[in-house]
Design an enzyme around this catalytic site. Structure first.
Site, short mmCIF file in Angstrom:
data_model
loop_
_atom_site.label_atom_id
_atom_site.label_comp_id
_atom_site.label_asym_id
_atom_site.label_seq_id
_atom_site.Cartn_x
_atom_site.Cartn_y
_atom_site.Cartn_z
N GLY A 225 35.29 -59.78 0.91
CA GLY A 225 35.95 -59.44 -0.35
C GLY A 225 36.39 -60.59 -1.21
O GLY A 225 36.85 -60.36 -2.34
N PRO A 260 32.34 -62.31 4.65
CA PRO A 260 32.11 -62.53 3.23
C PRO A 260 30.64 -62.31 2.85
O PRO A 260 29.73 -62.66 3.62
CB PRO A 260 32.47 -64.01 3.03
CG PRO A 260 32.28 -64.63 4.37
CD PRO A 260 32.46 -63.57 5.41
N ARG A 298 24.30 -54.41 -11.94
CA ARG A 298 25.76 -54.49 -11.97
C ARG A 298 26.40 -54.21 -13.34
O ARG A 298 27.38 -53.49 -13.40
CB ARG A 298 26.24 -55.82 -11.38
CG ARG A 298 25.84 -55.98 -9.90
CD ARG A 298 26.46 -57.21 -9.25
NE ARG A 298 27.87 -57.03 -9.03
CZ ARG A 298 28.83 -57.55 -9.76
NH1 ARG A 298 28.55 -58.36 -10.76
NH2 ARG A 298 30.08 -57.29 -9.50
N TYR A 302 28.80 -51.02 -12.96
CA TYR A 302 30.25 -51.16 -12.98
C TYR A 302 30.77 -51.88 -14.21
O TYR A 302 31.86 -52.42 -14.19
CB TYR A 302 30.81 -51.99 -11.81
CG TYR A 302 30.15 -52.08 -10.50
CD1 TYR A 302 30.30 -51.06 -9.56
CD2 TYR A 302 29.48 -53.24 -10.13
CE1 TYR A 302 29.79 -51.21 -8.28
CE2 TYR A 302 28.96 -53.39 -8.85
CZ TYR A 302 29.13 -52.36 -7.93
OH TYR A 302 28.63 -52.53 -6.68
N CYS A 327 14.04 -47.16 -20.04
CA CYS A 327 14.38 -46.08 -20.96
C CYS A 327 15.71 -45.43 -20.63
O CYS A 327 15.77 -44.29 -20.18
CB CYS A 327 13.27 -45.04 -20.97
SG CYS A 327 11.71 -45.80 -21.40
N TYR A 356 24.57 -58.71 -4.56
CA TYR A 356 24.51 -57.34 -5.08
C TYR A 356 23.65 -57.25 -6.34
O TYR A 356 23.94 -56.47 -7.23
CB TYR A 356 25.93 -56.79 -5.32
CG TYR A 356 26.79 -56.89 -4.09
CD1 TYR A 356 26.54 -56.08 -2.99
CD2 TYR A 356 27.81 -57.84 -4.00
CE1 TYR A 356 27.29 -56.20 -1.84
CE2 TYR A 356 28.56 -57.97 -2.85
CZ TYR A 356 28.30 -57.15 -1.77
OH TYR A 356 29.03 -57.27 -0.63
C1 LIG Z 1 30.54 -55.01 1.50
C2 LIG Z 1 31.30 -55.38 2.69
C3 LIG Z 1 31.66 -56.70 2.94
C4 LIG Z 1 31.35 -57.83 1.98
O1 LIG Z 1 32.06 -57.76 0.80
P1 LIG Z 1 32.04 -59.00 -0.21
O2 LIG Z 1 32.90 -58.56 -1.33
O3 LIG Z 1 30.64 -59.23 -0.63
O4 LIG Z 1 32.60 -60.17 0.51
C5 LIG Z 1 32.32 -56.99 4.11
N1 LIG Z 1 32.62 -56.03 5.00
C6 LIG Z 1 32.31 -54.74 4.79
C7 LIG Z 1 32.66 -53.73 5.81
C8 LIG Z 1 31.64 -54.36 3.64
O5 LIG Z 1 31.34 -53.09 3.43
#
Ligand SMILES: *Cc1c(COP(=O)(O)O)cnc(C)c1O
Length: 401
Positions: A225, A260, A298, A302, A327, A356
């Site tokens: 994350g 990550p 993306r 989003y 289209c 992504y």
């Molecule tokens: C998507 C995901 C991640 C990676 O998230 P990032 O934002 O790319 O770091 C890590 N763990 C789980 C369980 C996920 O679903």
């Protein structure tokens, strides 16, 4: 400096380009931040699952966090050892669980009590013990986009702390389950440390409570994350991240795991696309390029922001939408951005396109998936061929009647 012009001539456009040296730097920076404790960085394969990307990270020492058996298979193909592979996700099928147990991966991350029961059945049938961890939903607002927030009770992920405790006791009492880890992942593109620290604290308290019950977890998985720079975000520094986690783990002897995806590969990537035309509808200016939402979704999905640069052009700047040939009105890379006047064949670079982006691409509008190129030590090499029309119809052609 990346020679985008030369790369476009060698490989064509649209094109994904990943700077592997940058991926190395990011991996090393994170590993270094956690140096004071045992740690294992498991790359979230879904961010960019190209085999060469996975292998590059595996060679650096990374494990893999997988969310389908296909991703587990990719990790194995890339040479990542079984004891560094974990399998997460809310909806794993019996066949997927079976294969994961047979392949003896490090652990399966459970996301519900019902899943625990299925894993036990599969392990029993194989006469094996499945190592498991449980994904706890700490119900903490990660303050990110709602589509990429995962740690609230209103999200489908993980289980409540109380349910987790009951599940650990069940697992401990089962001959076929070995509870070895605990897991949380509260969202993606996180730019605030406090929700992460708070979640870690809650989960660490549970680990201490479980210890009293003689359930000793070895792996403390803090999820992924970490945010990256798309625009001008204030980012969490790896050192501060590690320190915040350490501060919650006093008295606990655990291996810290993290997962990550975006942080490791996001900023390494560029999407290279060529201008086809410019046009105006009324007062509205459009720059039409050869890449589209099926290649990089993306912004459409989003409303994500990606920085856009026109190579070697800076004059006659005015507002425009940068759009693709698909289209759909949602087929855009940017809306109302300031962009120089362009001409046919000018190159446009879309930045921070390593995570992504390719993995979310599709064949919509019968557009072949684009090629991918790695840059390493000043050299470029193809890591995925451009899809041809024949590739796209291969699985349906024989059925025409
Ligand atoms: C998507 C995901 C991640 C990676 O998230 P990032 O934002 O790319 O770091 C890590 N763990 C789980 C369980 C996920 O679903």
């Amino acid at each position: 400096m990346i020679n985008f012009q030369a790369l476009s001539e060698t490989y064509g456009t649209p094109l994904y380009i990943y700077n592997f040296d940058h991926i190395t730097e990011r991996y090393n920076a994170l590993k270094e931040a956690f140096r004071a404790k045992k740690s294992l960085i498991c790359y979230a394969v879904k961010a960019n699952s190209n085999l060469s990307v996975v292998k590059h990270l595996g060679d650096l020492g990374a494990g893999c966090d997988c969310v389908s058996i296909g991703e587990v298979q990719r990790a194995f193909l890339a040479g990542v050892p079984s004891y560094k592979i974990i399998f997460s996700g809310v909806g794993k099928k019996d066949e997927e669980l079976k294969e994961a147990i047979e392949k003896d991966i490090l652990m399966i991350n459970l996301e519900s009590e019902a899943e625990l029961a299925r894993v036990e059945i599969q392990a029993k049938a194989l006469g094996k013990v499945a190592r498991i961890s449980i994904r706890v939903n700490p119900n903490i607002d990660p303050k990110t986009h709602p589509y990429i927030s995962t740690g609230l009770s209103s999200n489908k992920f993980g289980v409540d702390i109380e349910d987790a405790k009951r599940m650990y006791i069940k697992a401990k009492n089962s001959e076929f389950l070995d509870p070895v880890g605990i897991h949380f992942h509260i969202g993606s593109q996180l730019t605030e440390l406090e929700p992460i620290r708070e979640s870690s604290e809650l989960v660490a308290d549970l680990v201490r409570n479980l210890k009293v019950l003689d359930i000793n977890l070895k792996f403390f998985d803090i999820g992924g994350g970490l945010g990256i720079k798309y625009k001008n975000e204030e980012l969490i520094k790896p050192y501060d991240y590690a320190q915040a986690i350490f501060s919650t783990l006093t008295t606990l002897d655990v291996t810290i795991m993290c997962e990550p995806g975006r942080f490791l590969v996001g900023e390494s990537g560029y999407f290279l696309t060529k201008v086809l035309y410019e046009k105006t509808n009324g007062d509205k200016r459009f720059v039409i390029v050869d890449g589209a939402m099926n290649d990089l979704i993306r912004p459409a999905l989003y409303n994500a922001y990606h920085q856009i640069e026109v190579l070697e052009k800076e004059d006659n700047i005015s507002l425009a939408d940068v759009v693709g040939p698909v289209c759909e009105s949602g087929d855009f890379f940017a809306k109302d951005i300031e962009i120089p006047a362009t001409e046919h064949n000018d190159l446009i670079i879309i930045k921070a396109a390593g995570a992504y982006c390719y993995t979310m691409s599709s064949n919509y509008n019968t557009r072949g998936k684009v090629a991918e190129v790695a840059l390493e030590d000043g050299k470029d090499r193809l890591i995925r061929k451009r899809e041809t029309f024949d590739d796209m119809i291969a699985l349906e052609k024989e059925f025409i009647q």
